[in-house]
Design a protein around this motif. Structure first.
Motif, PDB file in Angstrom:
ATOM      1  N   LEU A 191       0.709  -1.100  -0.095  1.00  0.00           N
ATOM      2  CA  LEU A 191      -0.170   0.045   0.092  1.00  0.00           C
ATOM      3  C   LEU A 191       0.976   1.411  -0.020  1.00  0.00           C
ATOM      4  O   LEU A 191       1.743   1.482   0.813  1.00  0.00           O
ATOM      5  N   ASN A 192       0.739   2.029  -1.016  1.00  0.00           N
ATOM      6  CA  ASN A 192       1.280   3.535  -1.010  1.00  0.00           C
ATOM      7  C   ASN A 192       0.346   4.273  -0.864  1.00  0.00           C
ATOM      8  O   ASN A 192      -0.653   4.061  -0.880  1.00  0.00           O
ATOM      9  N   SER A 193       0.851   5.514  -0.300  1.00  0.00           N
ATOM     10  CA  SER A 193       0.225   6.836   0.241  1.00  0.00           C
ATOM     11  C   SER A 193      -0.773   7.227  -0.984  1.00  0.00           C
ATOM     12  O   SER A 193      -1.884   7.710  -0.804  1.00  0.00           O
ATOM     13  N   GLY A 194      -0.349   6.979  -2.198  1.00  0.00           N
ATOM     14  CA  GLY A 194      -0.915   7.660  -3.338  1.00  0.00           C
ATOM     15  C   GLY A 194      -1.944   6.445  -3.798  1.00  0.00           C
ATOM     16  O   GLY A 194      -2.628   6.972  -4.920  1.00  0.00           O
TER      17      GLY A 194
ATOM     18  N   LYS B 180      -4.203   9.888   6.911  1.00  0.00           N
ATOM     19  CA  LYS B 180      -3.841   8.993   5.880  1.00  0.00           C
ATOM     20  C   LYS B 180      -3.133   7.664   6.562  1.00  0.00           C
ATOM     21  O   LYS B 180      -3.255   6.600   5.938  1.00  0.00           O
ATOM     22  N   ASP B 181      -2.370   7.867   7.580  1.00  0.00           N
ATOM     23  CA  ASP B 181      -1.490   6.668   8.036  1.00  0.00           C
ATOM     24  C   ASP B 181      -2.579   5.693   8.660  1.00  0.00           C
ATOM     25  O   ASP B 181      -2.623   4.460   8.500  1.00  0.00           O
ATOM     26  N   ASP B 182      -3.501   6.210   9.582  1.00  0.00           N
ATOM     27  CA  ASP B 182      -4.688   5.205   9.885  1.00  0.00           C
ATOM     28  C   ASP B 182      -5.488   4.404   8.862  1.00  0.00           C
ATOM     29  O   ASP B 182      -5.715   3.426   8.939  1.00  0.00           O
ATOM     30  N   LEU B 183      -5.629   5.244   7.786  1.00  0.00           N
ATOM     31  CA  LEU B 183      -6.285   4.680   6.619  1.00  0.00           C
ATOM     32  C   LEU B 183      -5.564   3.534   6.012  1.00  0.00           C
ATOM     33  O   LEU B 183      -5.904   2.445   5.714  1.00  0.00           O
ATOM     34  N   MET B 184      -4.353   3.738   5.858  1.00  0.00           N
ATOM     35  CA  MET B 184      -3.146   2.725   5.445  1.00  0.00           C
ATOM     36  C   MET B 184      -3.275   1.681   6.278  1.00  0.00           C
ATOM     37  O   MET B 184      -3.339   0.341   5.672  1.00  0.00           O
ATOM     38  N   VAL B 185      -3.239   1.826   7.680  1.00  0.00           N
ATOM     39  CA  VAL B 185      -3.147   0.714   8.510  1.00  0.00           C
ATOM     40  C   VAL B 185      -4.673  -0.098   8.519  1.00  0.00           C
ATOM     41  O   VAL B 185      -4.534  -1.296   8.248  1.00  0.00           O
TER      42      VAL B 185
ATOM     43  N   MET C 133       6.988   6.741   8.406  1.00  0.00           N
ATOM     44  CA  MET C 133       7.405   6.204  10.064  1.00  0.00           C
ATOM     45  C   MET C 133       6.077   6.002  10.758  1.00  0.00           C
ATOM     46  O   MET C 133       5.978   4.841  11.350  1.00  0.00           O
ATOM     47  N   SER C 134       5.192   6.811  10.577  1.00  0.00           N
ATOM     48  CA  SER C 134       3.798   6.575  11.476  1.00  0.00           C
ATOM     49  C   SER C 134       2.847   5.586  10.894  1.00  0.00           C
ATOM     50  O   SER C 134       2.647   4.706  12.049  1.00  0.00           O
ATOM     51  N   ALA C 135       2.963   5.503   9.797  1.00  0.00           N
ATOM     52  CA  ALA C 135       2.143   4.169   9.151  1.00  0.00           C
ATOM     53  C   ALA C 135       2.880   2.940   9.898  1.00  0.00           C
ATOM     54  O   ALA C 135       2.243   2.006  10.185  1.00  0.00           O
ATOM     55  N   ALA C 136       4.321   2.743   9.807  1.00  0.00           N
ATOM     56  CA  ALA C 136       4.836   1.616  10.048  1.00  0.00           C
ATOM     57  C   ALA C 136       4.742   1.205  11.651  1.00  0.00           C
ATOM     58  O   ALA C 136       4.459   0.312  12.401  1.00  0.00           O
TER      59      ALA C 136
END
Length: 345
Positions: free
Chosen positions: A130-133, A144-149, A180-183
């Protein structure tokens, strides 16, 4: 090294108590390519410390060369798939060890399920990338980081419902803080192996700095199991940078540690040129040693005391040190060969 779950990518294990793995991605099309040259370059990358290599699989025309590469590669091969699930099925038939997909780009869920089922049949791993884009619509107005997770966890839940657990996750962004936040947030709620990288990170120097900061911070806190330093440049530089990050953190042993001075007005021979001549040779030497290249006799002998091998010089003369002791004086033109011969012996 830091996750409880372990993914198996051919003979390379990711997660658990295993070492952090280094990855890179092939940088050109397979159409009309010399497979022998590709295989030879992969072998060199392996000698440099790379563990896994990824290819874009974009067309059915890639099937024959890709199958040969999978069979001959010195390391496990990953197929990067976007949009067309049939390309993933073909790559698995070709013998790929891992598929990288973003289920949200594949389309209907049944297409992803077919890929997962085929990977299960072939004993292949899957990386959910998953990329942020490339995220789904943010209907819940999450950061955005919460959405990725959350998206990754939803895909994992689907995979597990289909009986598939040989999974690696990556949550990447070109923004260092977001990466970093998403990880961090993912590692707090899941024990699946995590692939780290700052995507689209830039030129060699810029990318190395950004990646060292992000990946170094995460790995030092026991977050991450594989890494890629994404560089706009040679993939060999990606491997060198990734391995150096791991060595600096004490997470990788082996390989030459090169110590060299930046050069100043005292220099008595061209250390910059000597490093450029030696660097490629040293990259493929799998020995846990330190080699010092010093530009003058001011710092040279002192640095040589701590190095396994050292080289400095004055004018046309070069001085070779072994374990802190001068053992050979040679002509500058033969200094590179003499040093390499001493290391190989």
């Amino acid at each position: 090294m830091f996750s409880k779950k372990v993914a198996k990518v051919k003979d390379v294990l990711i997660g658990g108590d295993n070492p952090v793995r280094v990855q890179t991605m092939w940088d050109s099309s397979l159409q009309g390519a010399d497979i022998g040259q590709i295989v030879a370059r992969i072998a060199k990358l392996s000698m440099m410390g790379c563990d896994i290599i990824r290819f874009s699989y974009v067309s059915s025309d890639d099937f024959a060369p890709f199958k040969e590469i999978c069979a001959r590669s010195a390391m496990p091969v990953v197929a990067d798939i976007h949009f067309d699930y049939k390309m993933a099925l073909e790559a698995l038939e070709a013998g790929v060890a891992k598929i990288r997909i973003n289920p949200g780009n594949i389309g209907a869920k049944w297409k992803t399920k077919e890929v997962v089922s085929s990977a299960l049949d072939h004993g292949a791993a899957i990386r959910i990338g998953l990329n942020s884009g490339s995220l789904p619509r943010n209907e819940k107005n999450l950061s955005k980081d919460d959405l990725m997770v959350q998206t990754a966890l939803e895909y994992i839940n689907d995979f597990e419902s289909w009986g598939f657990y040989n999974t690696v996750i990556s949550l990447k962004a070109s923004d260092v803080d977001l990466t970093m936040s998403a990880a961090e947030k993912f590692s707090a709620v899941s024990d699946y192996p995590l692939h780290l990288g700052v995507t689209e990170a830039g030129s060699p120097i810029v990318s190395s700095v950004r990646s060292a900061w992000a990946l170094g911070n995460l790995l030092s806190r026991h977050i991450g199991d594989t890494i890629r330093v994404s560089i706009t440049g040679d993939i060999e530089d990606e491997v060198v940078s990734a391995c150096e990050i791991l060595r600096t953190l004490g997470l990788k042993k082996g390989g030459v540690r090169l110590v060299s001075c930046p050069r100043c007005g005292r220099h008595t021979f061209d250390s910059r040129k000597m490093v450029s001549l030696l660097e490629e040779d040293l990259r493929t030497i799998d020995k846990d040693i330190t080699v010092a290249i010093m530009g003058c006799q001011v710092n040279g002998p002192g640095e040589a005391k701590d190095a396994d091998f050292a080289l400095t010089g004055i004018g046309n003369k070069a001085f070779l040190y072994k374990k802190g002791c001068l053992f050979k004086e040679v002509d500058m033109n033969s200094a590179r060969k003499e040093l390499l011969d001493a290391i190989n012996e």
